[in-house]
Design a protein around this motif. Sequence first.
Motif, short mmCIF file in Angstrom:
data_model
loop_
_atom_site.label_atom_id
_atom_site.label_comp_id
_atom_site.label_asym_id
_atom_site.label_seq_id
_atom_site.Cartn_x
_atom_site.Cartn_y
_atom_site.Cartn_z
N GLU A 224 8.98 -20.01 -14.06
CA GLU A 224 10.43 -19.93 -13.80
C GLU A 224 10.70 -19.27 -12.44
N TYR A 225 9.93 -18.23 -12.13
CA TYR A 225 10.10 -17.54 -10.85
C TYR A 225 9.79 -18.45 -9.67
N GLU A 226 8.73 -19.23 -9.79
CA GLU A 226 8.34 -20.13 -8.70
C GLU A 226 9.34 -21.27 -8.52
N ASP A 227 10.15 -21.53 -9.56
CA ASP A 227 11.22 -22.52 -9.46
C ASP A 227 12.56 -21.80 -9.23
N SER A 228 12.58 -20.88 -8.30
CA SER A 228 13.77 -20.08 -8.01
C SER A 228 13.75 -19.69 -6.53
N THR A 229 14.61 -18.76 -6.16
CA THR A 229 14.64 -18.29 -4.77
C THR A 229 13.45 -17.40 -4.43
N MET A 230 12.69 -16.97 -5.43
CA MET A 230 11.47 -16.17 -5.24
C MET A 230 11.71 -14.97 -4.32
N GLU A 231 12.61 -14.09 -4.72
CA GLU A 231 12.98 -12.95 -3.89
C GLU A 231 12.07 -11.75 -4.14
N GLN A 232 11.84 -10.97 -3.09
CA GLN A 232 11.05 -9.75 -3.16
C GLN A 232 11.89 -8.58 -2.66
N TRP A 233 11.71 -7.43 -3.30
CA TRP A 233 12.40 -6.21 -2.87
C TRP A 233 11.65 -5.65 -1.66
N CYS A 234 12.32 -5.62 -0.52
CA CYS A 234 11.68 -5.23 0.73
C CYS A 234 12.31 -3.98 1.31
N LEU A 235 11.47 -3.14 1.90
CA LEU A 235 11.91 -1.92 2.57
C LEU A 235 11.48 -1.96 4.03
N PRO A 236 12.28 -1.38 4.93
CA PRO A 236 11.89 -1.36 6.34
C PRO A 236 10.86 -0.27 6.62
N CYS A 237 9.91 -0.57 7.48
CA CYS A 237 8.93 0.44 7.89
C CYS A 237 9.66 1.59 8.59
N PRO A 238 9.39 2.83 8.19
CA PRO A 238 10.04 3.97 8.84
C PRO A 238 9.74 4.05 10.33
N SER A 239 8.67 3.41 10.78
CA SER A 239 8.31 3.48 12.21
C SER A 239 8.88 2.33 13.01
N CYS A 240 8.65 1.08 12.54
CA CYS A 240 9.05 -0.08 13.34
C CYS A 240 10.22 -0.86 12.77
N GLY A 241 10.62 -0.56 11.54
CA GLY A 241 11.78 -1.21 10.94
C GLY A 241 11.51 -2.57 10.35
N HIS A 242 10.26 -3.01 10.34
CA HIS A 242 9.91 -4.33 9.79
C HIS A 242 10.04 -4.32 8.27
N TYR A 243 10.84 -5.25 7.72
CA TYR A 243 11.04 -5.33 6.26
C TYR A 243 9.83 -5.99 5.61
N GLN A 244 9.39 -5.41 4.49
CA GLN A 244 8.24 -5.94 3.77
C GLN A 244 8.26 -5.43 2.33
N PRO A 245 7.68 -6.20 1.39
CA PRO A 245 7.59 -5.72 0.02
C PRO A 245 6.53 -4.63 -0.10
N LEU A 246 6.63 -3.83 -1.13
CA LEU A 246 5.62 -2.81 -1.40
C LEU A 246 4.42 -3.49 -2.04
N ARG A 247 3.35 -3.64 -1.25
CA ARG A 247 2.19 -4.40 -1.71
C ARG A 247 1.04 -3.46 -2.04
N TRP A 248 0.35 -3.77 -3.12
CA TRP A 248 -0.79 -2.96 -3.55
C TRP A 248 -1.91 -2.98 -2.51
N ALA A 249 -2.12 -4.12 -1.86
CA ALA A 249 -3.20 -4.23 -0.87
C ALA A 249 -2.99 -3.30 0.32
N GLN A 250 -1.76 -2.84 0.55
CA GLN A 250 -1.49 -1.96 1.68
C GLN A 250 -1.47 -0.48 1.31
N ILE A 251 -1.69 -0.18 0.03
CA ILE A 251 -1.74 1.22 -0.42
C ILE A 251 -3.08 1.82 -0.04
N ARG A 252 -3.06 3.01 0.54
CA ARG A 252 -4.28 3.70 0.94
C ARG A 252 -4.49 4.90 0.01
#
Length: 603
Positions: A224-252
Amino acid sequence: MKKVENKTIDLFKKIAIVLAPPPKLTVSQWADKYRRLSKESSAEPGQWRTDRAPYQREIMDSINDPEVETVVVMSSAQVGKTEILLNTIGYFMDYDPSPIMMVMPTLDLAEAYSKDRLAPMLRDTPALKDKVKDARSRNSNNTLLHKKFPGGHITLVGANSPSSLASRPIRILLADEVDRFPMSAGAEGDPLNLAAKRTTTFWNRKKVYVSTPTIKGLSRIEAEYEDSTMEQWCLPCPSCGHYQPLRWAQIRFEDVTMECEKCKERHTEFEWKDQEGKWIPRKEHPNKRGFHLNELASPWKRWEDIIEDFKEAKKSPETLKVWVNTALGESWEEPSETDGEELLKRRERYNCEVPEKVLVLTAGVDVQDDRLEVEVVGWGIGKESWGIEYKIFYGDPGQEAVWNQLDEYLQKEFKYADGTGLMISCVCVDSGGHFTTEVYKFCKEREHRRIFAIKGKGGDGVPFVGRVSRNNREKAALFTLGVDQGKQLLVSRLKVEFEGPGYCHFPIESDKGYDEMYFDGLTSERRVIKYYKGRPKVEWIKRPGARNEPLDLRNYATAALEILNPNLELLAERNKNGNTYIQNRKMTGAPRRRKRKVISKGL
């Protein structure tokens, strides 16, 4: 005269206030104004505040968008999806009265939801308190699963109840945990489609589907999700302002931060969450919005706790699968088919009957027309397993002789390297062949030794080990096994590459029965997804010409462990203390301690 005019103006103002339509509110605005969280169902009772988890606002308010018919929420746990549904119910009961249907996976869950979540909200939210009459009052038509209010009603149903799904037209359809819905509601077909048909007479219908996903390719909420707008909750990087979802692969892990995918700067959880987020769609859809959330966005779960949960979950495929579903809100991709030749190559030499780490022995027995086959399996901490012996007893199962051989074998004491012994603690015997009565009689007389009859049942949603019954002529204890669940569990464990929880060991000694034919049988079936009336369904297909007894037997031995349900960690601690005691006695020159003998009674 002026006083009269002023009084008249004041009167008309009061009349205008009374007759004026209510202010236009969205679901989130209604919740912020009227909703009260109950003590027994919330860690933060009191006035609802959408700002506590700002990602919820857009999800709730999309329900008010006249262009949107369906809202899909594929998410982890701990993000407030249940409260989103409750706020939606409250809004349509109080502000925009409508006929509502709430669908849960089962009727029992629907009843629990009514008592534990809906009833407290109706009691503690003043705007709803007098909308629904007490079911115990004399003139009330309300029940646990059906409640009337001015202008509408709410019906709670189970996806396993076809009659309730097709009972009445509804405008608002809410479906919770849709991935746990059965494939079919009786013989009526897909329960979600059945419920959705109830909304067709309403031009302003709304459908809200919510769930954590399950298996990739089978997950209904993911489809059902793939047959939709497929939206992600995105936050801007505090340094560069680039919006991105909170991804597990980027957690250190080392400093509990998330690395920006663009500038590579790292920031803490609170630095990220202090930014103002927004939903970013990945597709266009005319009337269906889809939202994906994971625990990293939750205000109720700290990143360091999620990391610790992951470290614990990755110890076994089963727990890791649950973590991926419930923490990341992502579907689990099942491992590819197991290669029998690779398993053959990784055999190891035990130099004893039972390796030191084995704490419990179980066995599975398969009944063929001319023989009985049995596998004994050892189990350690984390359900690490050791194949102990694969044995075949030839003879007519309609006669006692071959059963006597099996009975004697099941009482065998298997030896550790130090000469101490271990007995089989639980046995599952397949009763699904031509000798059902013989199996029942054999097991009935030996239930005190935990030797039980089992019957396999295929299909999605069948639990690996069902409830015991005695509905047979011999009144023997009979367990129903969800064999498809067991096979998938085994495939996951065979894919574990390093020794530890879930890993499967096999002996190389030629007299143990673990030869090329065994591994060919262990990997004789493969999992395929077929579609029936548009719905995916898992089927296990046997390779032409292959014998699948080794696969079935490992399934039965695993079920025996689940029935036994031993505390493996406690047993390991006891053995550790016992071994230390023996070593100390040997070191002091004291007489040797009597050899230990663990039997099923001690478990």
